[in-house]
Design a protein around this motif. Structure first.
Motif, short mmCIF file in Angstrom:
data_model
loop_
_atom_site.label_atom_id
_atom_site.label_comp_id
_atom_site.label_asym_id
_atom_site.label_seq_id
_atom_site.Cartn_x
_atom_site.Cartn_y
_atom_site.Cartn_z
N ASN A 29 0.88 -1.16 0.00
CA ASN A 29 0.00 0.00 0.00
C ASN A 29 0.93 1.22 0.00
OD1 ASN A 29 -1.62 2.20 0.71
ND2 ASN A 29 -3.04 0.90 1.82
N VAL A 30 1.15 1.78 -1.17
CA VAL A 30 2.13 2.85 -1.35
C VAL A 30 1.80 4.07 -0.49
CG1 VAL A 30 3.20 4.40 -3.03
CG2 VAL A 30 2.66 2.06 -3.68
N GLU A 31 0.52 4.48 -0.48
CA GLU A 31 0.15 5.65 0.30
C GLU A 31 0.41 5.44 1.79
OE1 GLU A 31 -2.29 4.36 -1.90
OE2 GLU A 31 -2.04 5.85 -3.48
N ALA B 281 8.31 17.38 -5.45
CA ALA B 281 8.38 16.81 -4.10
C ALA B 281 7.74 15.43 -4.07
CB ALA B 281 7.71 17.74 -3.09
N ARG B 282 6.61 15.27 -4.74
CA ARG B 282 5.94 13.97 -4.76
C ARG B 282 6.81 12.93 -5.48
NH1 ARG B 282 1.39 11.58 -2.62
NH2 ARG B 282 2.08 13.17 -1.18
N GLN B 283 7.52 13.37 -6.52
CA GLN B 283 8.41 12.46 -7.24
C GLN B 283 9.56 11.99 -6.35
OE1 GLN B 283 7.97 10.95 -10.17
NE2 GLN B 283 5.99 11.95 -10.19
N VAL B 284 10.05 12.86 -5.49
CA VAL B 284 11.11 12.48 -4.55
C VAL B 284 10.60 11.40 -3.60
CG1 VAL B 284 12.55 13.31 -2.63
CG2 VAL B 284 12.37 14.67 -4.72
N VAL B 285 9.39 11.58 -3.10
CA VAL B 285 8.79 10.59 -2.19
C VAL B 285 8.61 9.26 -2.90
CG1 VAL B 285 6.70 10.00 -0.88
CG2 VAL B 285 7.66 12.29 -0.71
N LEU B 286 8.02 9.29 -4.08
CA LEU B 286 7.78 8.05 -4.83
C LEU B 286 9.08 7.36 -5.22
CD1 LEU B 286 4.76 9.12 -7.06
CD2 LEU B 286 4.73 7.69 -4.99
N PRO C 209 1.29 -2.58 -6.42
CA PRO C 209 0.49 -1.74 -5.53
C PRO C 209 -0.77 -2.48 -5.08
CG PRO C 209 0.91 -0.63 -7.62
CD PRO C 209 1.42 -2.01 -7.75
N MET C 210 -1.10 -2.37 -3.83
CA MET C 210 -2.28 -3.01 -3.27
C MET C 210 -3.55 -2.57 -4.01
SD MET C 210 -3.00 -5.10 -0.72
CE MET C 210 -1.75 -4.93 0.52
N GLN C 211 -3.56 -1.34 -4.50
CA GLN C 211 -4.73 -0.79 -5.15
C GLN C 211 -5.07 -1.51 -6.45
OE1 GLN C 211 -2.17 0.73 -3.83
NE2 GLN C 211 -2.97 2.17 -2.34
N GLU D 268 -0.63 -12.36 4.23
CA GLU D 268 0.80 -12.70 4.20
C GLU D 268 1.52 -12.18 2.95
OE1 GLU D 268 -1.45 -16.33 2.71
OE2 GLU D 268 -1.66 -15.00 4.42
N LEU D 269 0.78 -11.72 1.97
CA LEU D 269 1.39 -11.17 0.76
C LEU D 269 1.62 -9.66 0.86
CD1 LEU D 269 -0.55 -13.09 -2.03
CD2 LEU D 269 1.64 -13.65 -0.99
N ASP D 270 1.12 -9.05 1.92
CA ASP D 270 1.23 -7.60 2.12
C ASP D 270 2.56 -7.29 2.81
OD1 ASP D 270 0.93 -4.92 2.60
OD2 ASP D 270 -0.89 -5.11 3.79
N VAL D 271 3.44 -6.56 2.12
CA VAL D 271 4.75 -6.21 2.69
C VAL D 271 4.81 -4.73 3.09
CG1 VAL D 271 5.98 -8.05 1.49
CG2 VAL D 271 5.74 -5.83 0.38
N THR D 272 3.64 -4.11 3.26
CA THR D 272 3.56 -2.70 3.61
C THR D 272 4.32 -2.40 4.91
OG1 THR D 272 1.44 -2.49 2.48
CG2 THR D 272 1.96 -0.81 4.12
#
Length: 181
Positions: free
Chosen positions: A40-42, A106-111, A132-134, A142-146
């Motif tokens: 979940n990227v966000e 700034a958003r590109q730096v975060v991503l 991405p989870m979305q 168990e597949l979620d590595v967030t």
């Protein structure tokens, strides 16, 4: 003679195909092993503090942009009355463009930080893909590595570059007074 050649070619092709199949099978994962994980990227960006860093940077940018507009306002006193509205509009347009550009950057730096950490995690854990989870309709927990990636990014200090400095040029009726560096 042609039949012998055809048989030999067919035999060679079959031998290559069998050998290739056997070699591919040597590196195959065992049944039940997962090659894909989800993130979940966000949530990672928010919980790791990356969004907080982005907001702090953008707050400083916004403050500088507003200071620039205030400096430009002082220049309007020297302009003819019929030129003030056009100059004000031109300066606001430049400030708005600068603001939007800084937000995107700034958003590109975060991503980019999330992607770099995700790539390193994927390589380290020998995972074929992290999606991405979305994009998933349903994912086993168990597949979620967030959480793993959030922990990995907690200590990351982002470099957004220098906060743009706003300068004001001398009043010129043909050009905006504001300039960003």
């Amino acid at each position: 003679m042609k039949r012998n050649l055809m048989r030999q070619m067919t035999g060679a092709v079959i031998a290559v195909m069998v050998a290739g199949t056997l070699l591919v099978g040597c590196d195959a994962k065992q049944a039940g092993e997962v090659e894909m994980k989800f993130i979940n990227v966000e949530k990672v960006a928010l919980d790791s503090g990356l969004v907080k860093q982005e907001q702090a940077y953008l707050k400083a940018v916004n403050e500088n942009l507003h200071k620039g507009l205030q400096l430009a306002e002082k220049n309007y006193a020297t302009l003819p009355a019929d030129k003030v509205a056009a100059a004000r509009q031109a300066d606001k347009k430049i400030i708005a463009q600068q603001w939007q550009g800084q937000q995107r950057a700034a958003r590109q730096v975060v991503l980019a930080a999330v992607k770099q950490a995700t790539d390193a995690y994927r390589t380290e854990k020998k995972i074929a893909a992290i999606m991405p989870m979305q994009t998933a309709v349903s994912v086993a927990p168990e597949l979620d590595v967030t959480a793993d990636l959030t922990t990995k990014l907690n200590a990351t200090k982002l470099d957004f570059g220098k906060v743009p400095e706003i300068t004001v040029k001398a009043a010129d009726t043909a050009k905006p007074a504001v300039a960003a560096k």
